[in-house]
Design a protein around this motif. Structure first.
Motif, PDB file in Angstrom:
ATOM      1  N   LYS A 172       0.747  -1.130   0.091  1.00  0.00           N
ATOM      2  CA  LYS A 172       0.043  -0.042  -0.018  1.00  0.00           C
ATOM      3  C   LYS A 172       0.998   1.017   0.099  1.00  0.00           C
ATOM      4  O   LYS A 172       1.822   1.309   0.903  1.00  0.00           O
ATOM      5  N   PHE A 173       0.754   2.241  -0.922  1.00  0.00           N
ATOM      6  CA  PHE A 173       1.489   3.450  -1.103  1.00  0.00           C
ATOM      7  C   PHE A 173       1.203   4.260   0.246  1.00  0.00           C
ATOM      8  O   PHE A 173       0.099   4.604   0.738  1.00  0.00           O
ATOM      9  N   THR A 174       2.194   4.737   0.969  1.00  0.00           N
ATOM     10  CA  THR A 174       2.216   5.675   1.873  1.00  0.00           C
ATOM     11  C   THR A 174       2.918   6.914   1.242  1.00  0.00           C
ATOM     12  O   THR A 174       4.365   6.887   1.058  1.00  0.00           O
ATOM     13  N   PRO A 175       2.325   8.095   1.094  1.00  0.00           N
ATOM     14  CA  PRO A 175       3.003   8.985   0.384  1.00  0.00           C
ATOM     15  C   PRO A 175       3.549  10.011   1.668  1.00  0.00           C
ATOM     16  O   PRO A 175       3.354   9.731   2.778  1.00  0.00           O
ATOM     17  N   LYS A 176       4.673  10.718   1.055  1.00  0.00           N
ATOM     18  CA  LYS A 176       5.559  11.426   2.136  1.00  0.00           C
ATOM     19  C   LYS A 176       4.660  12.973   2.195  1.00  0.00           C
ATOM     20  O   LYS A 176       4.433  13.271   3.030  1.00  0.00           O
ATOM     21  N   ARG A 177       3.919  13.293   1.006  1.00  0.00           N
ATOM     22  CA  ARG A 177       3.114  14.316   1.265  1.00  0.00           C
ATOM     23  C   ARG A 177       1.759  13.831   0.929  1.00  0.00           C
ATOM     24  O   ARG A 177       1.345  13.163   0.425  1.00  0.00           O
ATOM     25  N   ARG A 178       0.920  14.863   1.867  1.00  0.00           N
ATOM     26  CA  ARG A 178      -0.591  14.443   1.765  1.00  0.00           C
ATOM     27  C   ARG A 178      -1.232  14.770   0.501  1.00  0.00           C
ATOM     28  O   ARG A 178      -2.078  14.330   0.050  1.00  0.00           O
ATOM     29  N   GLN A 179      -0.769  15.858  -0.066  1.00  0.00           N
ATOM     30  CA  GLN A 179      -1.191  16.358  -1.347  1.00  0.00           C
ATOM     31  C   GLN A 179      -0.262  17.125  -2.381  1.00  0.00           C
ATOM     32  O   GLN A 179       0.743  17.580  -1.787  1.00  0.00           O
ATOM     33  N   LEU A 180      -0.598  16.977  -3.408  1.00  0.00           N
ATOM     34  CA  LEU A 180       0.402  17.730  -4.467  1.00  0.00           C
ATOM     35  C   LEU A 180      -0.452  18.180  -5.491  1.00  0.00           C
ATOM     36  O   LEU A 180      -1.302  17.714  -6.176  1.00  0.00           O
ATOM     37  N   VAL A 181      -0.150  19.587  -5.576  1.00  0.00           N
ATOM     38  CA  VAL A 181      -1.122  20.511  -6.281  1.00  0.00           C
ATOM     39  C   VAL A 181      -0.356  20.870  -7.737  1.00  0.00           C
ATOM     40  O   VAL A 181       0.789  21.260  -7.851  1.00  0.00           O
ATOM     41  N   VAL A 182      -1.256  20.713  -8.899  1.00  0.00           N
ATOM     42  CA  VAL A 182      -0.602  21.172 -10.080  1.00  0.00           C
ATOM     43  C   VAL A 182      -1.302  22.700 -10.414  1.00  0.00           C
ATOM     44  O   VAL A 182      -2.334  22.719 -10.472  1.00  0.00           O
ATOM     45  N   ASP A 183      -0.409  23.638 -10.225  1.00  0.00           N
ATOM     46  CA  ASP A 183      -0.980  25.048 -10.311  1.00  0.00           C
ATOM     47  C   ASP A 183      -0.223  25.719 -11.426  1.00  0.00           C
ATOM     48  O   ASP A 183       0.869  26.232 -11.283  1.00  0.00           O
ATOM     49  N   PHE A 184      -1.016  25.484 -12.664  1.00  0.00           N
ATOM     50  CA  PHE A 184      -0.344  25.929 -13.728  1.00  0.00           C
ATOM     51  C   PHE A 184      -0.264  27.630 -13.790  1.00  0.00           C
ATOM     52  O   PHE A 184       0.778  28.240 -14.108  1.00  0.00           O
ATOM     53  N   GLU A 185      -1.221  28.261 -12.659  1.00  0.00           N
ATOM     54  CA  GLU A 185      -1.243  29.617 -12.615  1.00  0.00           C
ATOM     55  C   GLU A 185      -0.036  30.279 -11.983  1.00  0.00           C
ATOM     56  O   GLU A 185       0.608  31.125 -12.386  1.00  0.00           O
ATOM     57  N   SER A 186       0.696  29.411 -11.066  1.00  0.00           N
ATOM     58  CA  SER A 186       1.771  29.839 -10.385  1.00  0.00           C
ATOM     59  C   SER A 186       3.052  29.791 -11.136  1.00  0.00           C
ATOM     60  O   SER A 186       4.112  30.610 -10.805  1.00  0.00           O
ATOM     61  N   LEU A 187       2.986  29.305 -12.446  1.00  0.00           N
ATOM     62  CA  LEU A 187       4.098  29.284 -13.196  1.00  0.00           C
ATOM     63  C   LEU A 187       4.394  30.662 -13.876  1.00  0.00           C
ATOM     64  O   LEU A 187       5.556  31.073 -14.244  1.00  0.00           O
ATOM     65  N   ASN A 188       3.236  31.445 -13.915  1.00  0.00           N
ATOM     66  CA  ASN A 188       3.425  32.741 -14.282  1.00  0.00           C
ATOM     67  C   ASN A 188       3.828  33.948 -13.193  1.00  0.00           C
ATOM     68  O   ASN A 188       3.994  35.017 -13.590  1.00  0.00           O
ATOM     69  N   SER A 189       3.692  33.245 -12.105  1.00  0.00           N
ATOM     70  CA  SER A 189       3.790  34.183 -10.949  1.00  0.00           C
ATOM     71  C   SER A 189       5.406  34.778 -10.903  1.00  0.00           C
ATOM     72  O   SER A 189       6.634  34.138 -11.410  1.00  0.00           O
ATOM     73  N   ASP A 190       5.468  35.969 -10.119  1.00  0.00           N
ATOM     74  CA  ASP A 190       6.969  36.445  -9.903  1.00  0.00           C
ATOM     75  C   ASP A 190       7.869  35.562  -9.215  1.00  0.00           C
ATOM     76  O   ASP A 190       9.128  35.682  -9.518  1.00  0.00           O
ATOM     77  N   ASN A 191       7.306  34.781  -8.033  1.00  0.00           N
ATOM     78  CA  ASN A 191       8.134  33.903  -7.579  1.00  0.00           C
ATOM     79  C   ASN A 191       8.896  32.780  -8.374  1.00  0.00           C
ATOM     80  O   ASN A 191      10.364  32.886  -8.111  1.00  0.00           O
ATOM     81  N   GLN A 192       8.438  32.556  -9.653  1.00  0.00           N
ATOM     82  CA  GLN A 192       9.309  31.911 -10.362  1.00  0.00           C
ATOM     83  C   GLN A 192      10.407  32.570 -11.142  1.00  0.00           C
ATOM     84  O   GLN A 192      11.263  31.941 -11.679  1.00  0.00           O
ATOM     85  N   LYS A 193      10.295  33.623 -10.843  1.00  0.00           N
ATOM     86  CA  LYS A 193      11.367  34.530 -11.930  1.00  0.00           C
ATOM     87  C   LYS A 193      12.299  35.231 -10.837  1.00  0.00           C
ATOM     88  O   LYS A 193      13.211  35.907 -11.518  1.00  0.00           O
ATOM     89  N   GLN A 194      12.497  34.967  -9.712  1.00  0.00           N
ATOM     90  CA  GLN A 194      13.220  35.579  -8.827  1.00  0.00           C
ATOM     91  C   GLN A 194      14.805  35.429  -9.196  1.00  0.00           C
ATOM     92  O   GLN A 194      15.684  35.971  -8.636  1.00  0.00           O
ATOM     93  N   PHE A 195      14.945  34.320  -9.702  1.00  0.00           N
ATOM     94  CA  PHE A 195      16.497  34.124  -9.919  1.00  0.00           C
ATOM     95  C   PHE A 195      16.612  34.018 -11.452  1.00  0.00           C
ATOM     96  O   PHE A 195      17.771  33.508 -12.126  1.00  0.00           O
ATOM     97  N   ASP A 196      15.981  34.677 -12.254  1.00  0.00           N
ATOM     98  CA  ASP A 196      16.268  35.078 -13.453  1.00  0.00           C
ATOM     99  C   ASP A 196      17.592  35.763 -13.922  1.00  0.00           C
ATOM    100  O   ASP A 196      17.869  36.590 -13.221  1.00  0.00           O
TER     101      ASP A 196
END
Ligand SMILES: O=c1[nH]c(=O)n([C@H]2C[C@H](O)[C@@H](COP(=O)(O)O)O2)cc1CO
Ligand SMILES: [Zn+2]
Length: 196
Positions: A172-196
């Motif tokens: 039986k699979f025991t996940p390390k994380r309770r959930q994993l979210v795919v958030d396409f919107e966040s890929l456009n946010s400034d957080n992703q660009k902080q090390f550009d």
């Protein structure tokens, strides 16, 4: 390089300093292999047109490379719009069961390696006896599953009997994380660009 300065020598403020220090070390909250493979199975299940149960399967070789993925669906050439998706009907031929290809079967036929000997399979639902036979004959050594909702059914009891007889482990699979979210919107946010 554009965007913010990440050098250790001239941080513009505390935020920059913290970011510059963390940028030098490995990320600690990366997705671990088991969660990653099961997440691929879960995501793949989302392709299923079955209105009741969506199943995903992901075959992984001993080098942690994905060699096949599949989900439950009608055979190629059989229109999803014309095939029955119901569980019951006066005539069994008018239900989905005689026609639908199981996720595991599709993962095997989609495989991109010569064989899958010694591999493990991550499945969102415990395999039935027919899939168990495929798993055995293909040389899979380990089954990792999420749901065992059909544990009372003879298909699953027979599958477990077959696995026990052939020494295939099922965990039986025991996940390390309770959930994993795919958030396409966040890929456009400034957080992703902080090390550009
Ligand atoms: O091993 C399996 N793999 C698999 O892909 N399935 C699919 C077939 C059906 O589309 C669906 C089961 O439907 P239901 O839960 O409504 O009986 O799951 C079902 C099993 C049986 O455990
Ligand atoms: Zn099956």
């Amino acid at each position: 390089m554009s965007g913010k300065q990440i050098s250790n020598f001239s941080p513009a403020d505390d935020g920059d300093r913290v970011r510059s220090e963390t940028a030098c070390r490995k990320r600690e909250d990366y997705l671990e292999w088991p969660d990653y493979f099961m997440a691929v199975a879960v995501l793949t299940a989302q392709r299923s047109k079955d209105p009741n149960t969506q199943v995903g399967a992901c075959i992984v070789n001993p080098e942690n490379k994905i060699v096949g993925i599949g989900y439950n669906g009608m055979p190629i050439g059989c229109s999803d719009d014309l095939m029955p998706w119901g569980k019951t009907a006066p005539n069994e031929l008018d239900t989905k069961y005689p026609y639908v290809c199981h996720a595991e079967l599709n993962a095997f036929v989609n495989k991109n390696s010569a064989d899958v000997k010694g591999c493990r399979i991550y499945v969102t639902l415990f395999p039935c006896n027919e899939c168990a036979k495929l798993i055995i004959q293909a040389g899979i050594k380990e089954v990792v599953f999420v749901s065992d909702k059909n544990h009372d059914k003879s298909e699953v009891k027979a599958a477990k009997r077959l696995f026990d007889l052939t020494g295939i482990t099922y965990t039986k699979f025991t996940p390390k994380r309770r959930q994993l979210v795919v958030d396409f919107e966040s890929l456009n946010s400034d957080n992703q660009k902080q090390f550009d």
